[in-house]
Design an enzyme around this catalytic site. Structure first.
Site, PDB file in Angstrom:
ATOM      1  N   ARG A  93       2.719  58.537  11.488  1.00  0.00           N
ATOM      2  CA  ARG A  93       3.981  58.284  10.781  1.00  0.00           C
ATOM      3  C   ARG A  93       4.869  59.499  10.995  1.00  0.00           C
ATOM      4  NH1 ARG A  93       0.682  59.353   5.298  1.00  0.00           N
ATOM      5  NH2 ARG A  93       1.025  61.596   5.186  1.00  0.00           N
ATOM      6  N   ASN A 136      -0.427  -2.535  -8.016  1.00  0.00           N
ATOM      7  CA  ASN A 136       0.793  -3.187  -7.544  1.00  0.00           C
ATOM      8  C   ASN A 136       2.010  -2.299  -7.588  1.00  0.00           C
ATOM      9  OD1 ASN A 136      -0.246  -5.947  -7.078  1.00  0.00           O
ATOM     10  ND2 ASN A 136      -0.711  -5.810  -9.255  1.00  0.00           N
ATOM     11  N   SER A 150     -10.728  -7.107  -2.650  1.00  0.00           N
ATOM     12  CA  SER A 150      -9.327  -6.886  -2.296  1.00  0.00           C
ATOM     13  C   SER A 150      -9.116  -5.426  -1.945  1.00  0.00           C
ATOM     14  CB  SER A 150      -8.408  -7.245  -3.461  1.00  0.00           C
ATOM     15  OG  SER A 150      -8.418  -8.638  -3.643  1.00  0.00           O
ATOM     16  N   ARG A 173       6.159  -4.211  -4.678  1.00  0.00           N
ATOM     17  CA  ARG A 173       6.480  -3.400  -5.863  1.00  0.00           C
ATOM     18  C   ARG A 173       6.171  -1.912  -5.682  1.00  0.00           C
ATOM     19  NH1 ARG A 173       4.240  -5.041 -11.228  1.00  0.00           N
ATOM     20  NH2 ARG A 173       2.826  -6.584 -10.356  1.00  0.00           N
TER      21      ARG A 173
END
Ligand code: UD1
Ligand code: MG
Length: 479
Positions: free
Chosen positions: A462, A245, A121, A32
């Site tokens: 610059r 699940n 589990s 699932r």
């Protein structure tokens, strides 16, 4: 702990004479989840589900953990192997998967006879060690102890059938009668059982039931037959026994977990603008009077000192923020392996980015759209707008102008920029590393600095400004 403790292994065991071996069932597919990743490797708070379970086993000071793998076994084993810590970690493969009883049968050769086995589990991540400790105590090395819970909707679960007060059986939903299905007390999937008894009972399992599976829950029946007491410990905390699940259940449990962390922080005095809008995916340590606005995410190890304020929408990973610092909204700090340090009273953001190795001293200011990587900024240094400091050492009170950067990468190698105390770097400068600016030096705006600048000097690099008087701009030709 005393150095003079007797060297008796029994007194060393945290569970008295019964060492604990944990069995983690993790062979299921998790259809699932609709994912290529094995279910037990889906993440809760950035940590794989089964890793939460292993961490709990470690807190229990279990002697060993036996993980039963099947679907994605290689991946699951690779993910867990580096995390064994102090317990002996063993893997057993279950192929094919013929039920929970069959799963635990595979673990039998890896289990001693002297211990208590705790069955968990891999997809039930948030069981707390103290709950299991109580279950182990209930088992007491001689009884079968089950963790149960009353659920308003018990459908799908194994029902706890009682004869009087004693548990007489667990009946799976698909095997249950209408009367049994009305029972709201269900088996959580977690038990503590003496190993020697477990082994005897596992050998007696069969698969004559509605699902044609070997049910671990059938051992309850054997315990009753053998005159062993079956004791149920009922919890009221559904989060601790919730299994995953589906993506929806995963997200729901993530919120429940985050809510717990938020409540614990608030109990410790942290002010959260909204406990529902906080995510901690690691370990957050806070001093007193810390304030955290909405939608902040903390990852890895984060430490916030006294009086730290975190603005809305910040992501902070692996960093230390010292007392009184303010992190303004939308700031991203990722210390990676090197860490990030923000000094006392520093101001960072909004929209700042601190990368690995950024070390900011006290009262440093890092403003919007400023990126700092692997650089040290001494106390009082400021880079307030649109800047990049990479591989730089920046002295005290340096002012680093808007749009200026350290060009630290020559296409092949990284080089350092060293900026002395009290240097003033104008706007839109490029400091081409390796380069050193002496203390008190000034860099004119728009300069590309390729040579070292002596202390106290002005460096300008610059094009010179040319003014053409009465310059007529091109005009459109008439049609
Ligand atoms: C199981 C219990 C049920 C309990 C429920 C709680 C049994 C027979 N039933 O039912 O009483 O209410 O848990 O959630 O034990 N697994 C394997 N190998 C297998 C089968 C399962 O490793 O062959 C693993 C699964 O990956 C999962 C765990 O064991 O992590 C539980 O299996 P699951 O199929 O969810 O058991 P349930 O039928 O839900
Ligand atoms: Mg299940």
């Amino acid at each position: 702990m005393s150095l003079f403790q007797p060297a008796d292994p029994i007194t060393h065991s945290p569970h008295g004479e019964h060492p604990v071996d944990v069995v983690i069932m993790a062979a299921g597919k998790g259809t699932r989840m609709k994912s290529r990743l094995p279910k037990v490797l889906q993440r809760l708070a950035h940590v794989p589900l089964v890793q939460h379970v292993l961490a709990t086993a470690q807190q229990l000071q279990a002697r060993s953990a036996v993980v039963i793998t099947g679907h994605g076994a290689g991946q699951v084993e690779a993910a867990l192997s580096p995390l064994a810590g102090t317990l002996a970690l063993k893997f057993v493969r279950q192929e094919p998967q013929l039920g929970t009883g069959h799963a635990v049968q595979q673990a039998v050769p890896a289990l001693g006879d002297d211990g208590v086995v705790v069955v968990l589990s891999g997809d039930v991540p948030l069981t707390q060690a103290d709950t299991l400790q109580a279950l182990i105590a209930l088992c007491a090395g001689q009884h079968l102890a089950l963790l149960t819970i009353d659920l308003p909707d018990p459908s799908g679960y194994g029902r706890v059938v009682r004869a009087g007060n004693a548990v007489s059986a667990i009946v799976e939903h698909k095997d249950a009668s209408a009367q049994q299905r009305a029972i709201t007390e269900i088996y959580s999937g977690i038990m503590a059982v003496p190993a020697a008894l477990l082994k005897v009972w596992l050998a007696r399992l069969d698969n004559r039931n509605a699902q044609g599976e070997y049910y671990l829950t059938d051992i309850v029946k054997f315990a009753v037959q053998d005159g062993v007491r079956v004791l149920a410990q009922k919890t009221t905390d559904a989060v601790q026994v919730a299994g995953i699940n589906s993506p929806v259940q995963l997200a729901e449990l993530e919120r429940a977990y985050q809510r717990r962390q938020a409540l614990a922080l608030m109990e410790a005095g942290v002010r959260l603008a909204d406990p529902a809008r906080l995510d901690i995916r690691g370990r957050l340590t806070c001093g007193t009077d810390v304030e955290i606005d909405v939608n902040c995410i903390f990852e890895g190890a984060v430490s916030l000192g006294d009086g730290v304020t975190i603005g809305a929408h910040c992501v902070l990973a692996n960093c230390t923020i010292e007392a009184g610092a303010v992190i303004h909204p939308f700031t991203h700090i990722d210390g990676g392996a090197l860490g990030v340090q923000v000094g006392e009273g520093a101001l960072v953001g909004p929209f700042a980015r601190l990368r690995p190795g950024a070390q900011l001293g006290a009262q440093v200011h890092i403003g919007n759209f400023v990126e700092v990587k692997n650089s040290t900024l001494a106390a009082g240094a400021k880079a307030n707008h649109l800047a990049y400091l990479g591989d730089a050492t920046v002295g005290e009170r340096v002012n680093f102008g808007a749009g200026s950067i350290t060009a630290n990468y020559d296409g092949a190698n990284k080089h350092r920029t060293t900026i002395g105390a009290d240097v003033h770097v104008g706007s839109n400068c490029v400091l081409v590393a390796p380069v050193t600016l002496g203390a008190g030096a000034t860099v004119g705006g728009g300069s590309t600095i390729t040579k070292d600048l002596p202390a106290g000097a002005l460096g300008v690099a610059r094009g010179k400004q040319v003014n053409l008087a009465n310059w007529a701009r091109p005009a459109k030709k008439p049609k």
